[in-house]
Scaffold this active site. Sequence first.
Site, PDB file in Angstrom:
ATOM      1  N   SER A 126      33.648  -2.922  60.643  1.00 44.07           N
ATOM      2  CA  SER A 126      34.553  -2.759  59.509  1.00 44.07           C
ATOM      3  C   SER A 126      35.489  -3.952  59.405  1.00 44.07           C
ATOM      4  O   SER A 126      35.849  -4.568  60.421  1.00 44.07           O
ATOM      5  CB  SER A 126      35.374  -1.489  59.730  1.00 44.07           C
ATOM      6  OG  SER A 126      36.484  -1.468  58.889  1.00 44.07           O
ATOM      7  N   TYR A 151      41.047   4.511  65.152  1.00 48.78           N
ATOM      8  CA  TYR A 151      39.762   4.296  64.485  1.00 48.78           C
ATOM      9  C   TYR A 151      39.426   2.804  64.469  1.00 48.78           C
ATOM     10  O   TYR A 151      38.343   2.389  64.880  1.00 48.78           O
ATOM     11  CB  TYR A 151      39.792   4.844  63.038  1.00 48.78           C
ATOM     12  CG  TYR A 151      38.708   4.247  62.194  1.00 48.78           C
ATOM     13  CD1 TYR A 151      37.395   4.667  62.343  1.00 48.78           C
ATOM     14  CD2 TYR A 151      38.975   3.203  61.303  1.00 48.78           C
ATOM     15  CE1 TYR A 151      36.372   4.073  61.606  1.00 48.78           C
ATOM     16  CE2 TYR A 151      37.971   2.607  60.573  1.00 48.78           C
ATOM     17  CZ  TYR A 151      36.669   3.043  60.725  1.00 48.78           C
ATOM     18  OH  TYR A 151      35.665   2.436  60.016  1.00 48.78           O
ATOM     19  N   LYS A 155      36.305   0.313  66.462  1.00 53.02           N
ATOM     20  CA  LYS A 155      35.390  -0.699  65.896  1.00 53.02           C
ATOM     21  C   LYS A 155      35.543  -2.012  66.660  1.00 53.02           C
ATOM     22  O   LYS A 155      34.563  -2.695  66.966  1.00 53.02           O
ATOM     23  CB  LYS A 155      35.667  -0.898  64.401  1.00 53.02           C
ATOM     24  CG  LYS A 155      35.326   0.312  63.554  1.00 53.02           C
ATOM     25  CD  LYS A 155      33.841   0.641  63.582  1.00 53.02           C
ATOM     26  CE  LYS A 155      33.483   1.930  62.893  1.00 53.02           C
ATOM     27  NZ  LYS A 155      32.100   2.371  63.126  1.00 53.02           N
TER      28      LYS A 155
END
Length: 341
Positions: A126, A151, A155
């Site tokens: 991302s 979150y 990544k």
Amino acid sequence: MKKILVTGGAGYIGSHTVVELVQAGYEPVIIDNFSNTEERSLQGIAAILGREVTCHRIDCTDTAALRRFFEQETGIAGVIHFAAYKAVGESVEEPLKYYHNNVGSLVALLQVMQEFNVNKLVFSSSCTVYGIPAELPVTEQTPVQKANSPYGNTKKICEEILSDLATSGSDMYTTALRYFNPIGAHPSAEIGELPLGVPNNLVPFITQTAAGIREQLTIFGNDYDTPDGTCIRDYVHVVDLAKAHVVAIERLLSGKAENIEFFNVGTGTGNTVLEAVQAFERATGEKLNYKIGPRRSGDVPKIYADVTKATEELGFKTTSTLEEAMKSAWDWQMHLQKTEE
Ligand code: UDP
């Protein structure tokens, strides 16, 4: 036909990628634990393709189940790993859930892939890894920054795990695609995003508001340093994004890829939230009820991609405009409502 394992293949980006894989001549096999999607996405895939795609109900953190899968489904040529949680706010409240699922599933998957000599992986990353970038557009050389949510950190950590594996002398070949903001749905309106509860993301919130499910969209802040004061994002049509996975796996299977490669996948164009709202209104003829509210904590003021690397090395190109993406999101919303009645 080359068999490709698609983890999270019943999810939003996964389901669109499964369709594109079949249409490009691959045989995708899905594993999904259905924690954040529904069986109906498999029915949607079947409706588009005119046939079903094999799906195993497996949790990717379950190493033993992954082993059984690889024993049963022989001849997997490569893996596209989507299975992950993605709600930024929830990750702040339940960080362990995110580290366990997002990091744990990647580690389990890599271990089992190694055991079964499967060594080609496309990973869902991302643009969140860039944090608040100092310069725009962001290239793959733009420094990765401290993540501002668990979150985002999953990544970043997953990318680091893949880099560590590459430098360890392992023969694993990995391509990490750094997604910007995926929106829209398949033109058939048979598959699309299935947000659970109140959507966090802009476009499902817009379509649910226009459909009367939500009363009003709140635009989070109009005092940013942008032309109209609202945040800037790079909204990429989910079908274009799905196609990026097909070209990425193709490159891995052709042996042209390096041990580890990173690619931005966006359109290269930034749009403000207000521009996105106006594009929706133009594309659908619907008038959206919205108001300006305070900033949302943790929002990046502006980010959009430089997609030169993906264009030149993967042959990636976007084909959809923002209006087309909005129209497809709306058609999907209408389809959902019709089938739920
Ligand atoms: N946004 C908004 N209202 C909403 C949801 C999102 O104004 O109800 C804005 C948000 O502040 C951001 C943009 O829309 O500028 C995209 O938000 P989204 O959550 O879809 O993606 P991300 O923030 O992860 O880029």
